[in-house]
Design an enzyme around this catalytic site. Structure first.
Site, short mmCIF file in Angstrom:
data_model
loop_
_atom_site.label_atom_id
_atom_site.label_comp_id
_atom_site.label_asym_id
_atom_site.label_seq_id
_atom_site.Cartn_x
_atom_site.Cartn_y
_atom_site.Cartn_z
N ASP A 1 9.25 13.38 -14.10
CA ASP A 1 8.86 15.42 -14.48
C ASP A 1 8.10 15.11 -13.30
O ASP A 1 7.67 14.76 -12.46
CB ASP A 1 8.09 15.95 -15.32
N HIS B 1 13.46 17.33 -5.42
CA HIS B 1 14.61 16.18 -6.52
C HIS B 1 15.11 15.47 -5.73
O HIS B 1 15.00 13.87 -6.07
CB HIS B 1 16.19 17.20 -6.60
N LEU C 1 21.58 -4.55 -17.27
CA LEU C 1 20.90 -3.39 -17.56
C LEU C 1 21.62 -1.93 -18.17
O LEU C 1 22.54 -1.51 -17.52
CB LEU C 1 20.25 -2.39 -16.94
#
Ligand code: IPE
Ligand code: IPE
Ligand code: MG
Length: 258
Positions: free
Chosen positions: A28, A45, A139
């Site tokens: 955020d 963004h 991962l």
């Protein structure tokens, strides 16, 4: 005397680990990062994508098993049309560009959330990236897109209801253990560490079920500024938590000392 329970081996395992197996992050603060620089929100963004790359690589090299990033919530459709459109374009471009890199790094990419609402081109990119990386053993990088924790639970409940309807299961057999395999992250351990950047202290409909016993870390740092040092801070904080899972502090210390 009421019922007494043994301590499950899985709880002992979680208590002993100092590195989280699964990290979940609400990224955020992109909009505020851009606004503070006099830039349009979408530039935030874009800058956030760089931070994603860094965190993914750091988690992969540390041997974290899973990383889930909240990229777009089921409530984010309420944002201005242009911001939503630019976000979709950014997802498409980023997935196209980064998929090979993830593959080279042995990362397995997965997207959770209701992807039916996404533009066809984005759905294709997601499918291609998932297919390309499906066999990787490093991962597991999960992107939560058009994701909502309530949606996830309701969706799982629907699957169970279908089994009850089909006569495969009795209503009294609907238990947490039976619901879990129908959640979108069913094959991953629940997150051990939850991180939210940007200063807010809320869950915003993220992994509601899965976060039941996560350690919650909140930082004022805005997502585009969340770098390797910031992740190290969070990991260090995590390693100093005493996770109890309902036990007493003494029981936990005994498990750690064993
Ligand atoms: C998070 O940053 C990214 C998404 C929700 C897509 P925000 O866009 O929410 O940034 P702030 O909270 O407005 O600063
Ligand atoms: C949560 O951030 C969703 C993502 C990071 C994708 P928001 O910025 O949408 O959360 P609220 O609205 O402040 O709770
Ligand atoms: Mg926000």
């Amino acid at each position: 005397m009421s019922k007494h329970e043994e301590i499950p081996a899985a709880v002992g395992d979680r208590i002993r680990r100092s590195l989280p197996r699964h990290i979940a992050i609400i990224m955020d603060g992109n909009g505020r990062w851009a606004q503070a620089r006099g830039l349009p929100r979408h530039r935030g963004h874009k800058a956030g994508v760089e931070a994603v790359r860094g965190v993914v690589e750091q988690c992969a090299s540390k041997g974290v098993e899973a990383l889930t990033l909240f990229a777009f919530s089921s409530e984010n459709w309420r944002r201005p049309r242009t911001e939503v459109r630019l976000l979709m374009e950014l997802f498409i471009a980023t997935l196209g560009r980064e998929a090979r890199r993830l593959h080279r790094n042995n990362v397995r990419l997965r997207v959770i959330g209701d992807r039916d609402a996404f533009p066809a081109r984005l759905r294709e990119r997601i499918r291609d990236a998932e297919d390309l990386t499906a066999g990787n053993s490093g991962l597991t990088f999960v992107i939560a897109g058009n994701y909502g924790g309530r949606w996830d639970i309701a969706h799982a409940a629907r699957r169970l209801a279908e089994r009850v309807e089909a006569g495969e299961l009795a209503a009294r057999d609907v238990t947490p253990e039976r619901l879990r395999p129908h959640l979108s992250s069913h094959d991953l351990p629940d997150p051990d560490l939850f991180i939210r950047t940007g200063g807010e202290q809320r869950i915003s409909n993220f992994l509601l079920w899965q976060l039941a016993y996560a350690e919650l870390y909140f930082t004022e740092v805005l997502w585009p500024d969340f770098d390797a040092r910031e992740l190290e801070h969070a990991l260090d904080w995590f390693s100093r938590r005493q996770r109890r899972f309902g036990l007493t502090g003494q029981q936990v210390e005994a498990i750690k000392g064993a």
